[in-house]
Design a protein around this motif. Structure first.
Motif, PDB file in Angstrom:
ATOM      1  N   HIS A  19      18.427  27.564  37.252  1.00  0.00           N
ATOM      2  CA  HIS A  19      18.464  26.978  35.907  1.00  0.00           C
ATOM      3  C   HIS A  19      19.743  27.332  35.144  1.00  0.00           C
ATOM      4  N   VAL A  20      20.500  28.301  35.653  1.00  0.00           N
ATOM      5  CA  VAL A  20      21.623  28.841  34.883  1.00  0.00           C
ATOM      6  C   VAL A  20      22.648  27.789  34.464  1.00  0.00           C
ATOM      7  N   PRO A  21      23.089  26.860  35.324  1.00  0.00           N
ATOM      8  CA  PRO A  21      24.090  25.886  34.859  1.00  0.00           C
ATOM      9  C   PRO A  21      23.633  25.091  33.635  1.00  0.00           C
ATOM     10  N   ASP A  22      22.389  24.611  33.651  1.00  0.00           N
ATOM     11  CA  ASP A  22      21.892  23.868  32.497  1.00  0.00           C
ATOM     12  C   ASP A  22      21.688  24.777  31.295  1.00  0.00           C
ATOM     13  N   LEU A  23      21.246  25.994  31.530  1.00  0.00           N
ATOM     14  CA  LEU A  23      21.081  26.930  30.421  1.00  0.00           C
ATOM     15  C   LEU A  23      22.421  27.228  29.755  1.00  0.00           C
TER      16      LEU A  23
ATOM     17  N   PRO B 101      26.744  34.779  25.929  1.00  0.00           N
ATOM     18  CA  PRO B 101      27.398  34.526  27.219  1.00  0.00           C
ATOM     19  C   PRO B 101      28.523  33.504  27.059  1.00  0.00           C
ATOM     20  N   ARG B 102      29.708  33.858  27.520  1.00  0.00           N
ATOM     21  CA  ARG B 102      30.866  32.986  27.345  1.00  0.00           C
ATOM     22  C   ARG B 102      31.381  32.434  28.673  1.00  0.00           C
ATOM     23  N   SER B 103      30.603  32.610  29.713  1.00  0.00           N
ATOM     24  CA  SER B 103      30.929  32.022  31.004  1.00  0.00           C
ATOM     25  C   SER B 103      29.628  31.848  31.773  1.00  0.00           C
ATOM     26  N   MET B 104      29.672  31.043  32.821  1.00  0.00           N
ATOM     27  CA  MET B 104      28.502  30.870  33.667  1.00  0.00           C
ATOM     28  C   MET B 104      28.084  32.201  34.281  1.00  0.00           C
ATOM     29  N   ALA B 105      29.075  33.018  34.633  1.00  0.00           N
ATOM     30  CA  ALA B 105      28.773  34.314  35.233  1.00  0.00           C
ATOM     31  C   ALA B 105      28.022  35.215  34.258  1.00  0.00           C
ATOM     32  N   GLU B 106      28.414  35.181  32.985  1.00  0.00           N
ATOM     33  CA  GLU B 106      27.724  36.004  31.993  1.00  0.00           C
ATOM     34  C   GLU B 106      26.311  35.504  31.752  1.00  0.00           C
ATOM     35  N   MET B 107      26.109  34.193  31.734  1.00  0.00           N
ATOM     36  CA  MET B 107      24.752  33.656  31.598  1.00  0.00           C
ATOM     37  C   MET B 107      23.904  34.063  32.799  1.00  0.00           C
ATOM     38  N   SER B 108      24.487  33.994  33.979  1.00  0.00           N
ATOM     39  CA  SER B 108      23.770  34.386  35.184  1.00  0.00           C
ATOM     40  C   SER B 108      23.383  35.859  35.132  1.00  0.00           C
ATOM     41  N   ALA B 109      24.275  36.699  34.618  1.00  0.00           N
ATOM     42  CA  ALA B 109      23.994  38.133  34.536  1.00  0.00           C
ATOM     43  C   ALA B 109      22.819  38.406  33.600  1.00  0.00           C
ATOM     44  N   ILE B 110      22.755  37.687  32.477  1.00  0.00           N
ATOM     45  CA  ILE B 110      21.628  37.873  31.556  1.00  0.00           C
ATOM     46  C   ILE B 110      20.336  37.414  32.217  1.00  0.00           C
TER      47      ILE B 110
ATOM     48  N   PHE C  80       9.905  32.449  30.960  1.00  0.00           N
ATOM     49  CA  PHE C  80       9.736  31.023  31.217  1.00  0.00           C
ATOM     50  C   PHE C  80      10.946  30.252  30.705  1.00  0.00           C
ATOM     51  N   THR C  81      11.396  29.311  31.503  1.00  0.00           N
ATOM     52  CA  THR C  81      12.429  28.375  31.073  1.00  0.00           C
ATOM     53  C   THR C  81      11.767  27.221  30.323  1.00  0.00           C
ATOM     54  N   VAL C  82      12.402  26.798  29.235  1.00  0.00           N
ATOM     55  CA  VAL C  82      11.899  25.696  28.416  1.00  0.00           C
ATOM     56  C   VAL C  82      12.591  24.402  28.841  1.00  0.00           C
ATOM     57  N   LEU C  83      11.785  23.403  29.225  1.00  0.00           N
ATOM     58  CA  LEU C  83      12.305  22.089  29.588  1.00  0.00           C
ATOM     59  C   LEU C  83      11.744  21.044  28.627  1.00  0.00           C
ATOM     60  N   PRO C  84      12.536  20.566  27.674  1.00  0.00           N
ATOM     61  CA  PRO C  84      12.048  19.508  26.783  1.00  0.00           C
ATOM     62  C   PRO C  84      11.687  18.259  27.583  1.00  0.00           C
ATOM     63  N   ARG C  85      10.601  17.620  27.201  1.00  0.00           N
ATOM     64  CA  ARG C  85      10.199  16.388  27.876  1.00  0.00           C
ATOM     65  C   ARG C  85      11.264  15.296  27.722  1.00  0.00           C
ATOM     66  N   SER C  86      12.041  15.371  26.650  1.00  0.00           N
ATOM     67  CA  SER C  86      13.034  14.338  26.379  1.00  0.00           C
ATOM     68  C   SER C  86      14.162  14.335  27.402  1.00  0.00           C
ATOM     69  N   THR C  87      14.412  15.487  28.048  1.00  0.00           N
ATOM     70  CA  THR C  87      15.519  15.578  29.001  1.00  0.00           C
ATOM     71  C   THR C  87      15.105  16.125  30.361  1.00  0.00           C
ATOM     72  N   GLU C  88      14.047  16.937  30.391  1.00  0.00           N
ATOM     73  CA  GLU C  88      13.608  17.638  31.606  1.00  0.00           C
ATOM     74  C   GLU C  88      14.700  18.551  32.154  1.00  0.00           C
ATOM     75  N   ARG C  89      15.586  19.006  31.271  1.00  0.00           N
ATOM     76  CA  ARG C  89      16.649  19.935  31.685  1.00  0.00           C
ATOM     77  C   ARG C  89      16.466  21.260  30.957  1.00  0.00           C
ATOM     78  N   PRO C  90      16.687  22.397  31.647  1.00  0.00           N
ATOM     79  CA  PRO C  90      16.542  23.696  31.001  1.00  0.00           C
ATOM     80  C   PRO C  90      17.351  23.778  29.712  1.00  0.00           C
ATOM     81  N   ALA C  91      16.661  24.225  28.635  1.00  0.00           N
ATOM     82  CA  ALA C  91      17.309  24.260  27.322  1.00  0.00           C
ATOM     83  C   ALA C  91      17.075  25.574  26.593  1.00  0.00           C
ATOM     84  N   GLY C  92      16.610  26.600  27.303  1.00  0.00           N
ATOM     85  CA  GLY C  92      16.351  27.903  26.704  1.00  0.00           C
ATOM     86  C   GLY C  92      15.299  28.650  27.485  1.00  0.00           C
TER      87      GLY C  92
END
Length: 206
Positions: free
Chosen positions: A25-29, A48-57, A73-85
Motif C-alpha cells: 500500500h505504500v506507493p498509494d499512501l 515522510p518526505r520520500s517513499m522510503a520514509e513512508m515505507s519505514a513508518i 488498517f489501511t483506509v480505502l475510500p469507495r470513491s477511489t479504492e486506493r489507499p488513502a491513510g
C-alpha cells in the motif's frame, strides 16, 4: 461476551473499506499523504518526505502489530479504492476490556467527510459488537481541534486533559485530551446513527 483481541481483518462500509495494512500500500499512501505536514502534524512521527520514509513508518507500525501492540488498517475510500491513510487499534488491554483508536491519518481531501467518520464508526462497531470491549478511547492532541470535532460528531465523550503528557516530535509539550465511549453508552450512539444517519444512507454494518 468474553473480550477478544482484534485481528487484522477487512471491513466493508458504505464509504470506506478497511483492510490490513500491507507494504504494497505504500506507493498509494505516499501519494495520499507524503510530504504533507498538515496530515502528520499531530502524529508521533515526522512527515515522510520520500517513499522510503513512508515505507519505514509502515514497517514500524507492522512491527508493532507483530509484537501485539496494535492492529493497523489501511483506509480505502469507495470513491477511489486506493489507499488513502490508516487507522489502528492500540493500547489494547483485554484485562481492562479497553482499546484505543488512534494513529489515524487521511488524505486531507477526506477530512471531516462521511468516509472519515465511518472509518471510526467501523472500528467502534467492531470493538463493542464483535470483540466485547467495555471501553473505547481516543487520545488526541489538545491543539488538534479537527480530530476532536470528528470524534465528537461520532459520539465520543470528552473526559479531560492530561497536561504536559508527552513531548511532540518538534520538542514541544503536548496536553492530551481523552475522549471515550463505554459499552453502556454505545447502543444510544449506534441508534442515533441508524435513526438520523449522518452518512446519508444505512451502513452495511447495521
Amino acid at each position: 461476551m468474553a473480550v477478544r483481541f482484534p485481528a487484522p481483518v477487512a471491513f466493508d462500509g458504505r464509504y470506506v473499506r478497511l483492510v490490513p495494512l500491507a507494504l504494497s500500500h505504500v506507493p498509494d499512501l505516499y501519494l495520499a499523504g507524503g510530504g504533507d505536514d498538515a496530515v502528520w502534524r499531530w502524529l508521533p512521527t515526522t512527515t515522510p518526505r520520500s517513499m522510503a520514509e513512508m515505507s519505514a513508518i509502515a514497517e514500524q507500525r507492522l512491527a508493532q502489530q507483530a509484537a501485539g501492540e496494535a492492529v493497523v488498517f489501511t483506509v480505502l475510500p469507495r470513491s477511489t479504492e486506493r489507499p488513502a491513510g490508516w487507522i489502528a487499534y492500540l493500547d489494547i488491554s483485554l484485562a481492562d476490556e479497553r482499546v484505543d483508536i488512534g494513529w489515524n491519518w487521511l488524505d486531507r481531501s477526506l477530512w471531516g467527510t462521511s468516509a472519515h467518520l465511518e472509518t471510526h464508526f467501523i472500528l467502534l462497531h467492531h470493538a463493542f459488537e464483535d470483540l466485547g470491549f467495555g471501553r473505547v478511547q481516543w487520545q488526541l492532541d489538545d491543539l488538534d481541534q479537527a480530530s476532536q470535532n470528528a470524534v465528537s460528531r461520532i459520539g465520543g465523550i470528552r473526559e479531560g486533559v492530561l497536561r504536559r503528557h508527552f513531548r511532540r516530535v518538534d520538542g514541544s509539550w503536548c496536553d492530551t485530551v481523552y475522549y471515550s465511549l463505554v459499552a453502556t453508552e454505545w447502543p444510544a450512539v449506534r441508534d442515533r446513527w441508524v435513526n438520523s444517519w449522518i452518512l446519508d444512507g444505512p451502513s452495511p454494518l447495521l
